[in-house]
Design a protein around this motif. Sequence first.
Motif, PDB file in Angstrom:
ATOM      1  N   LEU A 170      22.176  31.267  38.665  1.00  0.00           N
ATOM      2  CA  LEU A 170      22.849  32.540  38.920  1.00  0.00           C
ATOM      3  C   LEU A 170      24.262  32.525  38.347  1.00  0.00           C
ATOM      4  CD1 LEU A 170      22.862  35.331  40.195  1.00  0.00           C
ATOM      5  CD2 LEU A 170      23.524  34.275  42.373  1.00  0.00           C
ATOM      6  N   VAL A 171      24.925  31.381  38.436  1.00  0.00           N
ATOM      7  CA  VAL A 171      26.249  31.248  37.819  1.00  0.00           C
ATOM      8  C   VAL A 171      26.173  31.539  36.326  1.00  0.00           C
ATOM      9  CG1 VAL A 171      28.145  29.658  37.313  1.00  0.00           C
ATOM     10  CG2 VAL A 171      27.029  29.581  39.551  1.00  0.00           C
ATOM     11  N   ALA A 172      25.148  31.030  35.675  1.00  0.00           N
ATOM     12  CA  ALA A 172      24.993  31.240  34.239  1.00  0.00           C
ATOM     13  C   ALA A 172      24.879  32.719  33.912  1.00  0.00           C
ATOM     14  CB  ALA A 172      23.752  30.485  33.739  1.00  0.00           C
ATOM     15  N   VAL A 173      24.074  33.446  34.682  1.00  0.00           N
ATOM     16  CA  VAL A 173      23.895  34.872  34.429  1.00  0.00           C
ATOM     17  C   VAL A 173      25.204  35.626  34.649  1.00  0.00           C
ATOM     18  CG1 VAL A 173      22.690  36.956  35.168  1.00  0.00           C
ATOM     19  CG2 VAL A 173      21.449  34.793  35.020  1.00  0.00           C
ATOM     20  N   THR A 174      25.907  35.320  35.733  1.00  0.00           N
ATOM     21  CA  THR A 174      27.162  36.021  36.019  1.00  0.00           C
ATOM     22  C   THR A 174      28.212  35.719  34.957  1.00  0.00           C
ATOM     23  OG1 THR A 174      27.969  34.228  37.462  1.00  0.00           O
ATOM     24  CG2 THR A 174      26.739  36.016  38.498  1.00  0.00           C
ATOM     25  N   PHE A 175      28.223  34.491  34.448  1.00  0.00           N
ATOM     26  CA  PHE A 175      29.216  34.136  33.432  1.00  0.00           C
ATOM     27  C   PHE A 175      28.988  34.931  32.153  1.00  0.00           C
ATOM     28  CE2 PHE A 175      31.076  31.638  30.020  1.00  0.00           C
ATOM     29  CZ  PHE A 175      32.327  31.351  30.534  1.00  0.00           C
ATOM     30  N   VAL A 176      27.731  35.099  31.773  1.00  0.00           N
ATOM     31  CA  VAL A 176      27.425  35.883  30.576  1.00  0.00           C
ATOM     32  C   VAL A 176      27.927  37.317  30.741  1.00  0.00           C
ATOM     33  CG1 VAL A 176      25.559  36.851  29.186  1.00  0.00           C
ATOM     34  CG2 VAL A 176      25.461  34.467  29.895  1.00  0.00           C
ATOM     35  N   VAL A 177      27.694  37.907  31.915  1.00  0.00           N
ATOM     36  CA  VAL A 177      28.136  39.279  32.160  1.00  0.00           C
ATOM     37  C   VAL A 177      29.656  39.373  32.106  1.00  0.00           C
ATOM     38  CG1 VAL A 177      28.147  41.182  33.813  1.00  0.00           C
ATOM     39  CG2 VAL A 177      26.091  39.785  33.529  1.00  0.00           C
ATOM     40  N   VAL A 178      30.352  38.410  32.718  1.00  0.00           N
ATOM     41  CA  VAL A 178      31.821  38.409  32.691  1.00  0.00           C
ATOM     42  C   VAL A 178      32.330  38.317  31.258  1.00  0.00           C
ATOM     43  CG1 VAL A 178      33.872  37.052  33.275  1.00  0.00           C
ATOM     44  CG2 VAL A 178      32.160  37.518  35.019  1.00  0.00           C
ATOM     45  N   MET A 179      31.728  37.461  30.462  1.00  0.00           N
ATOM     46  CA  MET A 179      32.135  37.316  29.067  1.00  0.00           C
ATOM     47  C   MET A 179      31.954  38.622  28.313  1.00  0.00           C
ATOM     48  SD  MET A 179      33.204  34.221  28.038  1.00  0.00           S
ATOM     49  CE  MET A 179      32.605  33.896  26.375  1.00  0.00           C
ATOM     50  N   MET A 180      30.820  39.269  28.474  1.00  0.00           N
ATOM     51  CA  MET A 180      30.529  40.489  27.742  1.00  0.00           C
ATOM     52  C   MET A 180      31.463  41.629  28.171  1.00  0.00           C
ATOM     53  SD  MET A 180      28.337  39.670  25.574  1.00  0.00           S
ATOM     54  CE  MET A 180      27.309  38.232  25.289  1.00  0.00           C
ATOM     55  N   VAL A 181      31.668  41.770  29.480  1.00  0.00           N
ATOM     56  CA  VAL A 181      32.544  42.826  29.968  1.00  0.00           C
ATOM     57  C   VAL A 181      33.975  42.588  29.496  1.00  0.00           C
ATOM     58  CG1 VAL A 181      33.539  43.882  32.032  1.00  0.00           C
ATOM     59  CG2 VAL A 181      31.100  43.355  31.952  1.00  0.00           C
ATOM     60  N   THR A 182      34.426  41.341  29.547  1.00  0.00           N
ATOM     61  CA  THR A 182      35.771  41.019  29.095  1.00  0.00           C
ATOM     62  C   THR A 182      35.947  41.367  27.629  1.00  0.00           C
ATOM     63  OG1 THR A 182      35.907  39.207  30.696  1.00  0.00           O
ATOM     64  CG2 THR A 182      37.512  39.198  28.918  1.00  0.00           C
ATOM     65  N   ARG A 183      34.944  41.058  26.837  1.00  0.00           N
ATOM     66  CA  ARG A 183      34.996  41.382  25.419  1.00  0.00           C
ATOM     67  C   ARG A 183      35.071  42.898  25.199  1.00  0.00           C
ATOM     68  NH1 ARG A 183      36.537  39.308  20.553  1.00  0.00           N
ATOM     69  NH2 ARG A 183      35.278  40.150  18.863  1.00  0.00           N
ATOM     70  N   GLN A 184      34.364  43.672  26.009  1.00  0.00           N
ATOM     71  CA  GLN A 184      34.337  45.122  25.849  1.00  0.00           C
ATOM     72  C   GLN A 184      35.683  45.771  26.154  1.00  0.00           C
ATOM     73  OE1 GLN A 184      31.040  46.133  28.434  1.00  0.00           O
ATOM     74  NE2 GLN A 184      29.655  46.414  26.703  1.00  0.00           N
ATOM     75  N   VAL A 185      36.409  45.249  27.149  1.00  0.00           N
ATOM     76  CA  VAL A 185      37.643  45.917  27.586  1.00  0.00           C
ATOM     77  C   VAL A 185      38.912  45.287  27.033  1.00  0.00           C
ATOM     78  CG1 VAL A 185      36.505  46.586  29.735  1.00  0.00           C
ATOM     79  CG2 VAL A 185      37.922  44.532  29.700  1.00  0.00           C
ATOM     80  N   SER A 186      38.797  44.131  26.370  1.00  0.00           N
ATOM     81  CA  SER A 186      39.992  43.350  26.036  1.00  0.00           C
ATOM     82  C   SER A 186      40.852  43.964  24.944  1.00  0.00           C
ATOM     83  CB  SER A 186      39.585  41.926  25.622  1.00  0.00           C
ATOM     84  OG  SER A 186      38.763  41.957  24.464  1.00  0.00           O
ATOM     85  N   ARG A 187      40.384  45.000  24.252  1.00  0.00           N
ATOM     86  CA  ARG A 187      41.218  45.665  23.266  1.00  0.00           C
ATOM     87  C   ARG A 187      41.909  46.907  23.809  1.00  0.00           C
ATOM     88  NH1 ARG A 187      42.643  42.699  18.696  1.00  0.00           N
ATOM     89  NH2 ARG A 187      41.151  40.993  18.733  1.00  0.00           N
ATOM     90  N   GLU A 188      41.544  47.309  25.022  1.00  0.00           N
ATOM     91  CA  GLU A 188      42.227  48.438  25.637  1.00  0.00           C
ATOM     92  C   GLU A 188      43.201  47.987  26.719  1.00  0.00           C
ATOM     93  OE1 GLU A 188      41.150  52.494  28.122  1.00  0.00           O
ATOM     94  OE2 GLU A 188      39.745  51.763  26.613  1.00  0.00           O
ATOM     95  N   ILE A 189      42.943  46.826  27.291  1.00  0.00           N
ATOM     96  CA  ILE A 189      43.814  46.309  28.342  1.00  0.00           C
ATOM     97  C   ILE A 189      44.020  44.817  28.083  1.00  0.00           C
ATOM     98  CG2 ILE A 189      41.813  45.968  29.854  1.00  0.00           C
ATOM     99  CD1 ILE A 189      43.671  46.474  32.236  1.00  0.00           C
TER     100      ILE A 189
END
Length: 326
Positions: A170-189
């Motif tokens: 479950l940690v692995a799945v959550t880490f992937v989601v965190v990485m993807m979301v961070t990548r999506q928002v990191s150019r606006e904030i």
Amino acid sequence: MTQSTTNKTGFEGDNPVLGISLMAFFCMFIPFGDALMKLLGNSVPLMTLLLVRFIMQIAMMGTLMLIQRGGIAHLFRMSRYVFVRLVVRAIVQIAGIGSVFIGLKYLPVADNTAICFVYPLLMLIIGHLVMKEQVGPHRIFAAIVGFVGTLLVVQPNFMAVGANAFWPLLVAVTFVVVMMVTRQVSREIDPVSIQVMTGLFATVILALLFALFGRSDYAFFDMAWPKNEDWWLLIAAGVVGSLGHLTLAFAVRYAPSSSLAPMQYLEIPFATLIGWMIFGDLPNTLAAWGIAITVASGLYIVERERKAHKRNRKVSASELTADEPV
């Protein structure tokens, strides 16, 4: 910034070498934070640890944000796109840290880390399918080799640990989601503000959960005032965790997740070293070979990205020179 702009993955100014270097620091922070949580596992309830962890994150990153930005006005200019994704990031991070904490009650640090290492392969797949990132054969090969090295380090055996092996999955799945979301928002904030808002949303969510279910019979919602000796470990875990996720936020800002994926395997030798120093867990000969293979695959990717970045800069420079009027 529009949603279409935020969804782009080929950002101008990307620096894969810097991103990979930051990821290496992340790989040092996280196993140490795991060891601190394992030490706290028998004396501090999960809800207490989570609240202290995110409050520390708000305090540390909030102070840094105020120094950098001179205020909080920029937070009120977030788009709905970013706001929603940061709420999702907070929920997923709560689930991820909680899963780490529970898994470490039953597994050694290195074993827990090794089972988590299905996520670099998940990142390669999702990075290609969702983020439309290019995934070449060299990256795929390095990820597979690193995963083989991981298996040699701790020889994870699902029959031995039973259903508790699913916590690091479950940690692995959550880490992937965190990485993807961070990548999506990191150019606006910016990365520091990402950490502040994630910590704030997570704290609010946990407070609501405790208000609603704090008097229930579920152990997850238990709260207890830590002992004096536990406060130092809690503070240290909060500092290490916040610094680790800050480096992660910067890493995914400068490099695509598919490039960072094989670097995650560096957590294995660090986890093994920390497990030996704190808990006396020593790798056997086969595990030592696994560490060597894991490190070699990570270094291979670093060298590949360094050469690719240097080559791309030369191509860009030659194109600019060709476009100049004569």
